[in-house]
Scaffold this motif. Sequence first.
Motif, PDB file in Angstrom:
ATOM      1  N   LYS A  53       0.822  -1.218   0.000  1.00 26.54           N
ATOM      2  CA  LYS A  53       0.000   0.000   0.000  1.00 26.54           C
ATOM      3  C   LYS A  53       0.850   1.261   0.000  1.00 26.54           C
ATOM      4  O   LYS A  53       0.505   2.247  -0.635  1.00 26.54           O
ATOM      5  CB  LYS A  53      -0.922   0.012   1.220  1.00 26.54           C
ATOM      6  CG  LYS A  53      -2.038  -0.991   1.145  1.00 26.54           C
ATOM      7  CD  LYS A  53      -2.906  -0.920   2.386  1.00 26.54           C
ATOM      8  CE  LYS A  53      -3.987  -1.998   2.356  1.00 26.54           C
ATOM      9  NZ  LYS A  53      -4.790  -1.986   3.579  1.00 26.54           N
ATOM     10  N   ALA A  54       1.958   1.229   0.734  1.00 25.90           N
ATOM     11  CA  ALA A  54       2.762   2.438   0.927  1.00 25.90           C
ATOM     12  C   ALA A  54       3.669   2.762  -0.247  1.00 25.90           C
ATOM     13  O   ALA A  54       3.962   3.925  -0.504  1.00 25.90           O
ATOM     14  CB  ALA A  54       3.593   2.308   2.203  1.00 25.90           C
ATOM     15  N   ILE A  55       4.131   1.746  -0.959  1.00 20.70           N
ATOM     16  CA  ILE A  55       5.033   1.991  -2.086  1.00 20.70           C
ATOM     17  C   ILE A  55       4.214   2.120  -3.357  1.00 20.70           C
ATOM     18  O   ILE A  55       3.664   1.144  -3.855  1.00 20.70           O
ATOM     19  CB  ILE A  55       6.084   0.866  -2.221  1.00 20.70           C
ATOM     20  CG1 ILE A  55       6.964   0.824  -0.971  1.00 20.70           C
ATOM     21  CG2 ILE A  55       6.935   1.085  -3.473  1.00 20.70           C
ATOM     22  CD1 ILE A  55       7.936  -0.326  -0.941  1.00 20.70           C
ATOM     23  N   PHE A  74      17.682  -0.500   8.006  1.00 23.17           N
ATOM     24  CA  PHE A  74      17.085   0.432   8.948  1.00 23.17           C
ATOM     25  C   PHE A  74      17.304  -0.063  10.367  1.00 23.17           C
ATOM     26  O   PHE A  74      17.569  -1.243  10.601  1.00 23.17           O
ATOM     27  CB  PHE A  74      15.590   0.627   8.658  1.00 23.17           C
ATOM     28  CG  PHE A  74      14.776  -0.634   8.717  1.00 23.17           C
ATOM     29  CD1 PHE A  74      14.030  -0.951   9.838  1.00 23.17           C
ATOM     30  CD2 PHE A  74      14.741  -1.507   7.642  1.00 23.17           C
ATOM     31  CE1 PHE A  74      13.273  -2.116   9.887  1.00 23.17           C
ATOM     32  CE2 PHE A  74      13.982  -2.664   7.675  1.00 23.17           C
ATOM     33  CZ  PHE A  74      13.245  -2.971   8.806  1.00 23.17           C
ATOM     34  N   THR A  75      17.221   0.856  11.297  1.00 24.83           N
ATOM     35  CA  THR A  75      17.403   0.529  12.702  1.00 24.83           C
ATOM     36  C   THR A  75      16.086   0.737  13.423  1.00 24.83           C
ATOM     37  O   THR A  75      15.470   1.793  13.311  1.00 24.83           O
ATOM     38  CB  THR A  75      18.494   1.412  13.342  1.00 24.83           C
ATOM     39  OG1 THR A  75      19.704   1.230  12.613  1.00 24.83           O
ATOM     40  CG2 THR A  75      18.717   1.064  14.796  1.00 24.83           C
ATOM     41  N   VAL A  76      15.670  -0.297  14.139  1.00 25.98           N
ATOM     42  CA  VAL A  76      14.482  -0.205  14.983  1.00 25.98           C
ATOM     43  C   VAL A  76      14.975   0.178  16.371  1.00 25.98           C
ATOM     44  O   VAL A  76      15.759  -0.555  16.982  1.00 25.98           O
ATOM     45  CB  VAL A  76      13.704  -1.535  15.029  1.00 25.98           C
ATOM     46  CG1 VAL A  76      12.495  -1.421  15.932  1.00 25.98           C
ATOM     47  CG2 VAL A  76      13.293  -1.967  13.629  1.00 25.98           C
ATOM     48  N   VAL A  83      14.659   4.547  13.467  1.00 26.15           N
ATOM     49  CA  VAL A  83      15.503   5.687  13.803  1.00 26.15           C
ATOM     50  C   VAL A  83      16.566   5.992  12.744  1.00 26.15           C
ATOM     51  O   VAL A  83      17.153   7.056  12.760  1.00 26.15           O
ATOM     52  CB  VAL A  83      16.169   5.516  15.191  1.00 26.15           C
ATOM     53  CG1 VAL A  83      15.117   5.517  16.281  1.00 26.15           C
ATOM     54  CG2 VAL A  83      16.995   4.256  15.262  1.00 26.15           C
ATOM     55  N   ALA A  84      16.811   5.079  11.845  1.00 27.45           N
ATOM     56  CA  ALA A  84      17.800   5.321  10.782  1.00 27.45           C
ATOM     57  C   ALA A  84      17.411   4.479   9.576  1.00 27.45           C
ATOM     58  O   ALA A  84      17.043   3.322   9.718  1.00 27.45           O
ATOM     59  CB  ALA A  84      19.196   4.972  11.255  1.00 27.45           C
ATOM     60  N   ILE A  85      17.482   5.082   8.389  1.00 25.90           N
ATOM     61  CA  ILE A  85      17.139   4.386   7.151  1.00 25.90           C
ATOM     62  C   ILE A  85      18.224   4.687   6.128  1.00 25.90           C
ATOM     63  O   ILE A  85      18.648   5.831   5.971  1.00 25.90           O
ATOM     64  CB  ILE A  85      15.782   4.868   6.589  1.00 25.90           C
ATOM     65  CG1 ILE A  85      14.679   4.747   7.628  1.00 25.90           C
ATOM     66  CG2 ILE A  85      15.419   4.092   5.331  1.00 25.90           C
ATOM     67  CD1 ILE A  85      13.415   5.472   7.240  1.00 25.90           C
ATOM     68  N   PHE A 103       9.226   3.795   4.314  1.00 26.46           N
ATOM     69  CA  PHE A 103       9.776   3.381   5.610  1.00 26.46           C
ATOM     70  C   PHE A 103       9.721   4.509   6.629  1.00 26.46           C
ATOM     71  O   PHE A 103       9.537   4.266   7.822  1.00 26.46           O
ATOM     72  CB  PHE A 103      11.203   2.861   5.449  1.00 26.46           C
ATOM     73  CG  PHE A 103      11.258   1.413   5.085  1.00 26.46           C
ATOM     74  CD1 PHE A 103      11.495   0.451   6.048  1.00 26.46           C
ATOM     75  CD2 PHE A 103      11.050   0.998   3.777  1.00 26.46           C
ATOM     76  CE1 PHE A 103      11.525  -0.894   5.720  1.00 26.46           C
ATOM     77  CE2 PHE A 103      11.085  -0.338   3.436  1.00 26.46           C
ATOM     78  CZ  PHE A 103      11.319  -1.292   4.404  1.00 26.46           C
ATOM     79  N   LYS A 104       9.857   5.749   6.186  1.00 19.70           N
ATOM     80  CA  LYS A 104       9.773   6.887   7.110  1.00 19.70           C
ATOM     81  C   LYS A 104       8.381   7.010   7.714  1.00 19.70           C
ATOM     82  O   LYS A 104       8.230   7.465   8.844  1.00 19.70           O
ATOM     83  CB  LYS A 104      10.144   8.184   6.381  1.00 19.70           C
ATOM     84  CG  LYS A 104      11.613   8.297   6.074  1.00 19.70           C
ATOM     85  CD  LYS A 104      11.919   9.550   5.274  1.00 19.70           C
ATOM     86  CE  LYS A 104      13.386   9.599   4.890  1.00 19.70           C
ATOM     87  NZ  LYS A 104      13.703  10.747   4.026  1.00 19.70           N
TER      88      LYS A 104
END
Length: 132
Positions: A53-55, A74-76, A83-85, A103-104
């Motif tokens: 849905k998001a892409i 990415f960092t969870v 917190v980082a992508i 992802f943001k």
Amino acid sequence: MQLSKYFIVLLLLYCTKVDAQFDYKEDWIIPNCDENYPEFPGGISALHQYLQKAIKYPKWVYKNEITDTVRIIFTVGTSGKIVAIKAEEYKHERLAQVVMNAFKKMPAWKPGTIACKPVEMKEAIRIYFLVQ
């Protein structure tokens, strides 16, 4: 999967404790600790649904029959937020940006834990753009 091996080694080092209180005996005590990786709310199938849905595939991808792979690292964080992508291994910057934007906006994950404490963990996902 080198990252998983790293966390397993880290877990073993953290959970292994030597207790030498009993006349020169070393008793290895492994506390009730476990390692859980971050989890998207609802699991893998919910993650797939969210990404579908998001892409939004740009029209120029279809028009030019472009195929590409975007690897997202990415960092969870300890709160479950991303917190980082970082995007890697892609050919088209615009496609990488589309994936990073999805992802943001992603909802918070269930954070990963080591020894029952939330920790930041890195994850990697590949997104394939195929025109058929």
